[in-house]
Design a protein around this motif. Sequence first.
Motif, PDB file in Angstrom:
ATOM      1  N   CYS A  23       7.495   1.680   2.957  1.00 35.50           N
ATOM      2  CA  CYS A  23       6.786   2.282   4.083  1.00 35.50           C
ATOM      3  C   CYS A  23       7.770   2.728   5.161  1.00 35.50           C
ATOM      4  O   CYS A  23       7.611   3.788   5.759  1.00 35.50           O
ATOM      5  N   HIS A  49       3.293   8.225  -2.366  1.00 30.42           N
ATOM      6  CA  HIS A  49       3.226   6.990  -1.590  1.00 30.42           C
ATOM      7  C   HIS A  49       1.971   6.976  -0.713  1.00 30.42           C
ATOM      8  O   HIS A  49       1.258   5.980  -0.652  1.00 30.42           O
ATOM      9  N   CYS A  53      -1.003   4.190  -0.208  1.00 28.91           N
ATOM     10  CA  CYS A  53      -0.731   3.336   0.949  1.00 28.91           C
ATOM     11  C   CYS A  53      -1.597   3.749   2.144  1.00 28.91           C
ATOM     12  O   CYS A  53      -1.386   4.805   2.740  1.00 28.91           O
ATOM     13  N   CYS A  56       0.361   4.098   5.750  1.00 26.91           N
ATOM     14  CA  CYS A  56       1.100   5.338   5.981  1.00 26.91           C
ATOM     15  C   CYS A  56       0.149   6.518   6.075  1.00 26.91           C
ATOM     16  O   CYS A  56       0.415   7.487   6.776  1.00 26.91           O
TER      17      CYS A  56
END
Length: 83
Positions: A23, A49, A53, A56
């Motif tokens: 992250c 990502h 996630c 984020c």
Amino acid sequence: MTEGNLRPGSRVRTPVLSAEPSCVEVLAVIDWYVDCECDATTMLVIAAHLDACCGCCDELSMLRWLKSAVRRCGGASESRSWP
Ligand SMILES: [Zn+2]
């Protein structure tokens, strides 16, 4: 209009990200990601990502909102005098 943003050597930045960045790594370059200033590989790595996630992803939508707000203020009524 942001044509030609992906021309190599112009505004494209090439941060060194691993295939599965943390992250911290993602947030370090997310500002460039929002502006599409990363190279295509980095864009894909970050997108992957963000897909997985939530933290984020929240950060990204906040940043997008912030940028659109700034854009709205910046171009708007700076030179106009208030009634
Ligand atoms: Zn994350």
